[in-house]
Design an enzyme around this catalytic site. Sequence first.
Site, PDB file in Angstrom:
ATOM      1  N   LYS A   1      -5.320  31.625  11.480  1.00 23.45           N
ATOM      2  CA  LYS A   1      -6.565  31.902  10.739  1.00 23.45           C
ATOM      3  C   LYS A   1      -6.235  32.663   9.440  1.00 23.45           C
ATOM      4  CE  LYS A   1     -10.288  31.191  11.807  1.00 23.45           C
ATOM      5  NZ  LYS A   1     -11.166  30.011  11.595  1.00 23.45           N
TER       6      LYS A   1
ATOM      7  N   PRO B   1     -10.570  37.961  36.202  1.00 28.20           N
ATOM      8  CA  PRO B   1      -9.326  38.581  35.732  1.00 28.20           C
ATOM      9  C   PRO B   1      -9.546  39.508  34.542  1.00 28.20           C
ATOM     10  CG  PRO B   1      -9.443  36.269  35.017  1.00 28.20           C
ATOM     11  CD  PRO B   1     -10.720  36.565  35.754  1.00 28.20           C
TER      12      PRO B   1
ATOM     13  N   TYR C   1      -2.934  32.445  17.099  1.00 31.79           N
ATOM     14  CA  TYR C   1      -4.294  32.123  16.648  1.00 31.79           C
ATOM     15  C   TYR C   1      -4.638  32.897  15.382  1.00 31.79           C
ATOM     16  CZ  TYR C   1      -9.371  32.706  16.277  1.00 31.79           C
ATOM     17  OH  TYR C   1     -10.663  32.793  15.791  1.00 31.79           O
TER      18      TYR C   1
ATOM     19  N   TYR D   1      -7.290  41.564  31.847  1.00 30.77           N
ATOM     20  CA  TYR D   1      -5.919  41.663  31.365  1.00 30.77           C
ATOM     21  C   TYR D   1      -5.551  43.140  31.174  1.00 30.77           C
ATOM     22  CZ  TYR D   1      -6.764  36.772  29.908  1.00 30.77           C
ATOM     23  OH  TYR D   1      -7.088  35.446  29.850  1.00 30.77           O
TER      24      TYR D   1
ATOM     25  N   THR E   1     -12.193  35.427  10.942  1.00 32.03           N
ATOM     26  CA  THR E   1     -12.409  36.300  12.100  1.00 32.03           C
ATOM     27  C   THR E   1     -11.905  37.701  11.764  1.00 32.03           C
ATOM     28  OG1 THR E   1     -11.469  36.755  14.285  1.00 32.03           O
ATOM     29  CG2 THR E   1     -10.248  35.233  12.947  1.00 32.03           C
ATOM     30  N   ASP E   2     -12.324  38.676  12.550  1.00 32.02           N
ATOM     31  CA  ASP E   2     -11.779  40.034  12.359  1.00 32.02           C
ATOM     32  C   ASP E   2     -10.333  40.119  12.854  1.00 32.02           C
ATOM     33  OD1 ASP E   2     -12.326  39.807  15.079  1.00 32.02           O
ATOM     34  OD2 ASP E   2     -13.497  41.661  15.229  1.00 32.02           O
ATOM     35  N   GLU E   3      -9.913  39.119  13.656  1.00 34.06           N
ATOM     36  CA  GLU E   3      -8.590  39.222  14.289  1.00 34.06           C
ATOM     37  C   GLU E   3      -7.452  39.132  13.284  1.00 34.06           C
ATOM     38  OE1 GLU E   3      -8.179  37.218  18.035  1.00 34.06           O
ATOM     39  OE2 GLU E   3     -10.339  37.231  18.360  1.00 34.06           O
TER      40      GLU E   3
ATOM     41  N   LYS F   1     -13.672  31.956  27.270  1.00 36.52           N
ATOM     42  CA  LYS F   1     -13.829  33.220  26.566  1.00 36.52           C
ATOM     43  C   LYS F   1     -14.463  34.228  27.530  1.00 36.52           C
ATOM     44  CE  LYS F   1     -12.332  31.286  22.766  1.00 36.52           C
ATOM     45  NZ  LYS F   1     -13.074  30.280  22.106  1.00 36.52           N
TER      46      LYS F   1
HETATM   47  P1  NAD Z   1     -15.002  26.598  19.600  1.00 40.53           P
HETATM   48  O1  NAD Z   1     -13.612  26.522  20.139  1.00 40.53           O
HETATM   49  O2  NAD Z   1     -16.153  26.792  20.504  1.00 40.53           O
HETATM   50  O3  NAD Z   1     -15.300  25.264  18.755  1.00 40.53           O
HETATM   51  C1  NAD Z   1     -14.383  24.684  17.882  1.00 40.53           C
HETATM   52  C2  NAD Z   1     -14.933  23.325  17.466  1.00 40.53           C
HETATM   53  O4  NAD Z   1     -14.010  22.742  16.515  1.00 40.53           O
HETATM   54  C3  NAD Z   1     -15.050  22.319  18.623  1.00 40.53           C
HETATM   55  O5  NAD Z   1     -16.266  21.617  18.531  1.00 40.53           O
HETATM   56  C4  NAD Z   1     -13.880  21.396  18.414  1.00 40.53           C
HETATM   57  O6  NAD Z   1     -14.109  20.077  18.899  1.00 40.53           O
HETATM   58  C5  NAD Z   1     -13.748  21.415  16.898  1.00 40.53           C
HETATM   59  N1  NAD Z   1     -12.402  21.066  16.437  1.00 40.53           N
HETATM   60  C6  NAD Z   1     -11.223  21.581  16.894  1.00 40.53           C
HETATM   61  N2  NAD Z   1     -10.196  20.990  16.254  1.00 40.53           N
HETATM   62  C7  NAD Z   1     -10.741  20.115  15.362  1.00 40.53           C
HETATM   63  C8  NAD Z   1     -10.193  19.214  14.411  1.00 40.53           C
HETATM   64  N3  NAD Z   1      -8.873  19.094  14.245  1.00 40.53           N
HETATM   65  N4  NAD Z   1     -11.034  18.461  13.672  1.00 40.53           N
HETATM   66  C9  NAD Z   1     -12.381  18.564  13.845  1.00 40.53           C
HETATM   67  N5  NAD Z   1     -12.949  19.379  14.735  1.00 40.53           N
HETATM   68  C10 NAD Z   1     -12.135  20.157  15.488  1.00 40.53           C
HETATM   69  O7  NAD Z   1     -14.940  27.730  18.484  1.00 40.53           O
HETATM   70  P2  NAD Z   1     -16.072  28.767  18.026  1.00 40.53           P
HETATM   71  O8  NAD Z   1     -16.045  29.942  18.915  1.00 40.53           O
HETATM   72  O9  NAD Z   1     -17.327  28.020  17.790  1.00 40.53           O
HETATM   73  O10 NAD Z   1     -15.458  29.231  16.630  1.00 40.53           O
HETATM   74  C11 NAD Z   1     -15.811  28.539  15.430  1.00 40.53           C
HETATM   75  C12 NAD Z   1     -15.152  29.229  14.254  1.00 40.53           C
HETATM   76  O11 NAD Z   1     -15.595  30.578  14.197  1.00 40.53           O
HETATM   77  C13 NAD Z   1     -13.631  29.278  14.345  1.00 40.53           C
HETATM   78  O12 NAD Z   1     -13.094  29.027  13.059  1.00 40.53           O
HETATM   79  C14 NAD Z   1     -13.326  30.695  14.806  1.00 40.53           C
HETATM   80  O13 NAD Z   1     -12.075  31.120  14.318  1.00 40.53           O
HETATM   81  C15 NAD Z   1     -14.475  31.452  14.158  1.00 40.53           C
HETATM   82  N6  NAD Z   1     -14.882  32.689  14.857  1.00 40.53           N
HETATM   83  C16 NAD Z   1     -15.361  32.654  16.123  1.00 40.53           C
HETATM   84  C17 NAD Z   1     -15.758  33.838  16.746  1.00 40.53           C
HETATM   85  C18 NAD Z   1     -16.276  33.841  18.154  1.00 40.53           C
HETATM   86  O14 NAD Z   1     -16.518  34.923  18.710  1.00 40.53           O
HETATM   87  N7  NAD Z   1     -16.509  32.693  18.774  1.00 40.53           N
HETATM   88  C19 NAD Z   1     -15.637  35.049  16.066  1.00 40.53           C
HETATM   89  C20 NAD Z   1     -15.162  35.059  14.751  1.00 40.53           C
HETATM   90  C21 NAD Z   1     -14.786  33.868  14.163  1.00 40.53           C
HETATM   91  P1  TYD Z   2     -11.516  36.564  24.442  1.00 37.33           P
HETATM   92  O1  TYD Z   2     -12.900  36.206  24.865  1.00 37.33           O
HETATM   93  O2  TYD Z   2     -10.406  35.608  24.725  1.00 37.33           O
HETATM   94  O3  TYD Z   2     -11.607  36.889  22.871  1.00 37.33           O
HETATM   95  P2  TYD Z   2     -10.482  37.513  21.879  1.00 37.33           P
HETATM   96  O4  TYD Z   2      -9.189  37.578  22.564  1.00 37.33           O
HETATM   97  O5  TYD Z   2     -10.466  36.495  20.768  1.00 37.33           O
HETATM   98  O6  TYD Z   2     -11.024  38.848  21.475  1.00 37.33           O
HETATM   99  O7  TYD Z   2     -11.125  37.960  25.084  1.00 37.33           O
HETATM  100  C1  TYD Z   2     -11.883  39.133  24.853  1.00 37.33           C
HETATM  101  C2  TYD Z   2     -11.162  40.301  25.497  1.00 37.33           C
HETATM  102  O8  TYD Z   2     -11.176  40.132  26.912  1.00 37.33           O
HETATM  103  C3  TYD Z   2      -9.695  40.401  25.110  1.00 37.33           C
HETATM  104  O9  TYD Z   2      -9.347  41.780  25.036  1.00 37.33           O
HETATM  105  C4  TYD Z   2      -8.956  39.749  26.265  1.00 37.33           C
HETATM  106  C5  TYD Z   2      -9.844  40.075  27.448  1.00 37.33           C
HETATM  107  N1  TYD Z   2      -9.878  39.054  28.534  1.00 37.33           N
HETATM  108  C6  TYD Z   2      -9.670  39.449  29.853  1.00 37.33           C
HETATM  109  O10 TYD Z   2      -9.427  40.630  30.147  1.00 37.33           O
HETATM  110  N2  TYD Z   2      -9.754  38.501  30.836  1.00 37.33           N
HETATM  111  C7  TYD Z   2     -10.012  37.194  30.550  1.00 37.33           C
HETATM  112  O11 TYD Z   2     -10.059  36.354  31.494  1.00 37.33           O
HETATM  113  C8  TYD Z   2     -10.225  36.809  29.189  1.00 37.33           C
HETATM  114  C9  TYD Z   2     -10.503  35.380  28.836  1.00 37.33           C
HETATM  115  C10 TYD Z   2     -10.152  37.786  28.212  1.00 37.33           C
END
Ligand code: NAD
Ligand code: TYD
Length: 352
Positions: free
Chosen positions: A164, A215, A160, A217, A135-137, A199
């Site tokens: 990562k 909400p 988190y 933040y 992730t970029d985080e 999210k």
């Molecule tokens: P998500 O939370 O929607 O899904 C995570 C999945 O992993 C779920 O299906 C869960 O059941 C499974 N899982 C969790 N723990 C597990 C374990 N111990 N064994 C097997 N399976 C397990 O997450 P996402 O948003 O789909 O993110 C997927 C990946 O992409 C992550 O590694 C995250 O860091 C990365 N990522 C996500 C975003 C985003 O915006 N969603 C951005 C950048 C990177």
């Molecule tokens: P989020 O979707 O949790 O992604 P990330 O923290 O991994 O970037 O949050 C996106 C942005 O929105 C982050 O700055 C936190 C903010 N946020 C709120 O203001 N209210 C909310 O209820 C949530 C879930 C996030």
Amino acid sequence: MVGNWEKRIAITGGAGFVGSNLLLYMVPRYSRYLFVNIDCLTYAGNLSNLASIEHAPNYRFVKLTVNDYKSLARCFAEFDINAVIHFAAETHVDRSIFGPADFISTNIAGTFNLLELARQRFDDGVDFRFHHISTDEVFGSLGEDGAFTEESPYRPNSPYSASKAGSDHLVRAYHRTYRLDTVISHCCNNFGPYQFPEKLVPLVINNALEGKPIPIYGNGRNIRDWLYIEDHCRALDVIFHRGVAGRAYAVSARNEYRNIDLVRRICRLVDEIKGGGPRERLIEFVSDRPGHDQRYAIDPSRIENELGWKAVHQFPEALRKTAEWYISHREWLDRCVSGEYLKYYEQVYTNR
Ligand code: NAD
Ligand code: TYD
């Protein structure tokens, strides 16, 4: 019996948001690959996302945690796995603040298990590729200017992102030390169908539909860089197939928005599609997330110049499509927000 597949790819976390979108994208496109979805189905995993491919001849599901090394080893042997695309993770920053333990075990120790299995197969002569989804985080927080690149220093601020970052370092070490063929992708915030409504984007749509407080933040001026999920899937396809071993790729469409502006935009979209409103009235400023990163932005020049990928979706249309998807899949949202999640959400929200 495994059959004569060109590649046998373990997709970990394939029932989550990004993983299930990638499977829906790749399974029909690559009929000569076998896709083995390894997922233990936490609250974030949802097999119904995959209904349209569950009977595809090149798809299998194995319910398994990446923390169970022995069962993983059996699964890798059974399917003769020769590639991993590793999504499985605990992914929500707020949850990592309330309870970091699962983030350490899944994100760090789980990645270690997969790397060890990949290393053994590589040592046995298997031509193995390990694509790690980061992730970029991991790069921390930006000021007003500039953008992260693959060369930015690691400065994770939440449990988190720290977990990562830990997994990224292991992946890097396995390439440098054991010559394992690894690639890492650092993507910005995704939005689109099947994202768990804890999210921001689906949470706002859901609360707007339910008439619940939305909400924000802190002061709402934090900035995130947003990418439509289908563009991310295309980027992952390109990186998996053509990324250079040992290299990392940052992925973004250069779509930066302040949270407050994005939330207002979503409220207006829901007003347009459903009528009524204005739902902006539901916005409530609540106490800030501890350690809240101010700004993320990614410079995707490397993937654009070296691999020829470019985002094709325009942000306004993609956001509208996303709102329409959730509005026409209310039962999907309702299933997510019932039961355990509702209890969790109410506890977190009332404590703010
Ligand atoms: P998500 O939370 O929607 O899904 C995570 C999945 O992993 C779920 O299906 C869960 O059941 C499974 N899982 C969790 N723990 C597990 C374990 N111990 N064994 C097997 N399976 C397990 O997450 P996402 O948003 O789909 O993110 C997927 C990946 O992409 C992550 O590694 C995250 O860091 C990365 N990522 C996500 C975003 C985003 O915006 N969603 C951005 C950048 C990177
Ligand atoms: P989020 O979707 O949790 O992604 P990330 O923290 O991994 O970037 O949050 C996106 C942005 O929105 C982050 O700055 C936190 C903010 N946020 C709120 O203001 N209210 C909310 O209820 C949530 C879930 C996030």
